[in-house]
Design a protein around this motif. Structure first.
Motif, short mmCIF file in Angstrom:
data_model
loop_
_atom_site.label_atom_id
_atom_site.label_comp_id
_atom_site.label_asym_id
_atom_site.label_seq_id
_atom_site.Cartn_x
_atom_site.Cartn_y
_atom_site.Cartn_z
N ALA A 72 0.83 -1.21 0.00
CA ALA A 72 0.00 0.00 0.00
C ALA A 72 0.87 1.26 0.00
O ALA A 72 0.53 2.26 -0.65
CB ALA A 72 -0.93 -0.01 1.21
N LEU A 73 1.97 1.22 0.73
CA LEU A 73 2.86 2.37 0.81
C LEU A 73 3.50 2.67 -0.55
O LEU A 73 3.55 3.84 -0.98
CB LEU A 73 3.95 2.12 1.86
N VAL A 74 3.97 1.64 -1.23
CA VAL A 74 4.58 1.85 -2.55
C VAL A 74 3.54 2.35 -3.55
O VAL A 74 3.81 3.27 -4.35
CB VAL A 74 5.24 0.55 -3.06
N GLU A 75 2.34 1.78 -3.53
CA GLU A 75 1.28 2.25 -4.42
C GLU A 75 0.95 3.71 -4.15
O GLU A 75 0.66 4.48 -5.08
CB GLU A 75 0.03 1.38 -4.25
N PHE A 76 1.01 4.11 -2.88
CA PHE A 76 0.76 5.51 -2.55
C PHE A 76 1.86 6.40 -3.12
O PHE A 76 1.60 7.49 -3.65
CB PHE A 76 0.66 5.70 -1.03
N PHE A 77 3.13 5.99 -2.98
CA PHE A 77 4.23 6.75 -3.59
C PHE A 77 4.00 6.95 -5.08
O PHE A 77 4.18 8.06 -5.61
CB PHE A 77 5.57 6.03 -3.38
N ILE A 78 3.61 5.89 -5.76
CA ILE A 78 3.40 5.95 -7.21
C ILE A 78 2.33 6.99 -7.55
O ILE A 78 2.49 7.79 -8.50
CB ILE A 78 3.00 4.56 -7.75
N GLN A 79 1.25 7.03 -6.79
CA GLN A 79 0.18 7.99 -7.04
C GLN A 79 0.56 9.41 -6.62
O GLN A 79 0.33 10.38 -7.34
CB GLN A 79 -1.09 7.55 -6.31
N HIS A 80 1.18 9.52 -5.45
CA HIS A 80 1.49 10.84 -4.89
C HIS A 80 2.56 11.56 -5.70
O HIS A 80 2.49 12.78 -5.89
CB HIS A 80 1.92 10.70 -3.44
N TRP A 81 3.54 10.82 -6.18
CA TRP A 81 4.60 11.46 -6.95
C TRP A 81 4.11 11.96 -8.31
O TRP A 81 4.79 12.74 -8.96
CB TRP A 81 5.78 10.50 -7.13
N ALA A 82 2.95 11.52 -8.71
CA ALA A 82 2.36 11.99 -9.98
C ALA A 82 1.57 13.28 -9.79
O ALA A 82 1.11 13.86 -10.78
CB ALA A 82 1.45 10.91 -10.56
N SER A 83 1.40 13.73 -8.54
CA SER A 83 0.64 14.96 -8.29
C SER A 83 1.52 16.18 -8.47
O SER A 83 2.74 16.13 -8.25
CB SER A 83 0.05 14.93 -6.87
N ASP A 84 0.92 17.30 -8.84
CA ASP A 84 1.68 18.51 -9.15
C ASP A 84 2.36 19.12 -7.92
O ASP A 84 3.28 19.93 -8.07
CB ASP A 84 0.77 19.55 -9.81
N GLU A 85 1.94 18.74 -6.71
CA GLU A 85 2.60 19.27 -5.52
C GLU A 85 4.03 18.74 -5.38
O GLU A 85 4.82 19.26 -4.60
CB GLU A 85 1.79 18.94 -4.26
N MET A 86 4.37 17.74 -6.20
CA MET A 86 5.73 17.18 -6.16
C MET A 86 6.67 17.85 -7.17
O MET A 86 7.83 17.47 -7.26
CB MET A 86 5.68 15.68 -6.42
N VAL A 87 6.17 18.85 -7.90
CA VAL A 87 7.01 19.55 -8.89
C VAL A 87 8.30 20.08 -8.27
O VAL A 87 9.39 19.91 -8.84
CB VAL A 87 6.21 20.67 -9.57
N PRO A 88 8.25 20.76 -7.11
CA PRO A 88 9.50 21.29 -6.53
C PRO A 88 10.51 20.20 -6.17
O PRO A 88 11.72 20.48 -6.08
CB PRO A 88 9.02 22.03 -5.26
N PHE A 89 10.03 19.00 -5.95
CA PHE A 89 10.92 17.91 -5.58
C PHE A 89 11.54 17.23 -6.82
O PHE A 89 12.65 16.74 -6.79
CB PHE A 89 10.18 16.87 -4.74
#
Length: 425
Positions: free
Chosen positions: A80-97
């Protein structure tokens, strides 16, 4: 990860920061898959990893469990944690990272992340997706061996297996000018190991024999030889090209299907194991077992009475495994090597663990230790008769009582299918 954030969104961001702390333009984040049944079942049981508790992460604001490390033993939580990373890193709030970097996550598929016009662009890279690979170790090798430009690869890990598998694949790099480094340790103990230099110093043949050597002498999937470790066997391997040649062919399809080829290689492996146990120039481990026993307990002449008291203190774990047990170890090492030695391919092996040193029971793989009887029939019947005599009070010989008790304990140990050696990386 120290000072784990309270929310899953915070964990995701910190994870990406940790991944990208080293100067590079591309970062490949590789995760294990959790297949069932798996040859890792035994290891997971030892680690007390649980697959029973489902876990669902609903969003970045969800608060993590208080005992985060304990939850990491739950396979469903890790998935579940890895699946969350996959989804979360696709969100625009991760642009600065992400910025100008190229991020890849390989789990069940390989997901790619780049920034374009201040937005995250997420795609699936089919060329690097390798769903047939269970272990992150082989996925890392698959990624490195499928990059066709000159590059410096830095592998960040703390696992012996990846160094061994990578050294066995240096000849599969698509660009001879590329260099592979292993970054291991933390803090002041952090070190960079130049695997390219190690490969050049050891030579191609020895390096290509290492996956088979590691699988045979003990790894996560296969038990080790009790108190033999890796150093002495490796020193012997370095001096003996015939052993290198034999181990280099571990995992070859021919070695898993051709009985005559198996017999030829197994004969050399027996000689290798005998030398590890200080019985050189012997091709039969059963003969080596007998020789080691006789070295301590043989009588000086035929009229001398055998001292059974001394034999009670004999440590059978100091002997090499018998031939039938070693053959199953050999089969397991071959199967493991078929995965490791073909890690550069999308489908590393077409073979199955069954008939290769494991048996499937209740949807879980267990070691198949040996074929045939545990003892020669005459010995078994004699000891069984002694036990019956004791139970019927036919004899009051203390030595016989002790002998039968030892036999009963030994039989119980054998039936419990315990390892004959602890795994030693």
């Amino acid at each position: 990860m120290k000072n784990v954030p309270k929310t899953f969104g915070g964990i995701s961001k910190k994870m990406l920061l940790l991944v990208t702390q080293f100067a590079a333009t591309r970062y490949d984040v590789i995760f294990d898959q959790y297949l069932s049944p798996s040859i890792k079942d035994y290891e997971r049981d030892l680690r007390r990893e649980s697959t029973q508790l489902d876990f669902n992460i609903t969003g970045p604001d969800q608060v993590r469990p208080s005992d985060f490390l304990k939850e990491l033993k739950n396979i469903h939580f890790k998935e579940a944690l890895v699946e969350f990373f996959i989804q979360h890193w696709a969100s625009d709030e991760m642009v600065p990272f992400v910025e100008n970097k190229h991020i890849l996550i390989n789990f069940k598929q390989c997901h790619s992340y780049v920034v374009d016009d201040n937005k995250i662009v997420s795609t699936v890279d089919d060329s690097l997706s390798c769903p047939e690979h269970e272990e992150a170790d082989t996925k890392i090798v698959f990624h490195i061996c499928n990059i066709d430009v000159q590059a410096n690869f830095v592998v960040r890990c703390s696992d012996t297996d990846i160094a061994i598998i990578m050294l066995g694949h240096m000849h599969n790099l698509k660009d001879d000018g590329s260099n592979v480094w292993l970054n291991a340790g933390t803090g002041n103990n952090q070190r960079y190991i130049n695997l390219t230099k190690v490969y050049e110093n050891l030579g191609s043949t020895l390096c290509r024999s290492l996956p088979g050597f590691h699988a045979l002498t003990g790894c996560d999937y296969n038990p080790a030889f009790f108190k033999k470790g890796k150093q002495r066997p490796f020193k012997i391997l370095m001096k003996r090209p015939e052993y290198q040649q034999a181990l280099m062919h571990f995992g070859d399809p021919e070695l898993l299907t051709d009985e005559h080829r198996q017999e030829d290689i197994f004969k050399t492996i027996q000689k290798f194991i005998c030398e590890i146990y200080s019985v050189p120039d012997t091709y039969d481990v059963n003969a080596a077992r007998l020789q080691l026993f006789l070295n301590n307990y043989s009588v000086s002449n035929i009229n001398e009475e055998f001292n059974r008291k001394n034999s009670k203190n004999f440590d059978a774990s100091s002997l090499p495994p018998c031939k039938t047990e070693l053959f199953q170890q050999f089969l397991r090492a071959n199967y493991i090597s078929s995965i490791w030695n073909y890690a550069h391919e999308k489908q590393p092996t077409i073979f199955t663990p069954e008939q290769n040193g494991w048996r499937l029971e209740e949807n879980q793989f267990h070691f198949h230790w040996f074929d045939g009887d545990q003892l020669p029939r005459d010995v078994g019947e004699s000891l069984q008769q002694s036990e019956e005599d004791v139970s019927n009070n036919i004899t009051d010989d203390d030595e016989d009582d002790d002998l039968v008790g030892q036999y009963r304990d030994w039989l119980n140990d054998e039936n419990s299918n315990n390892c004959y050696g602890d795994c030693d990386d």
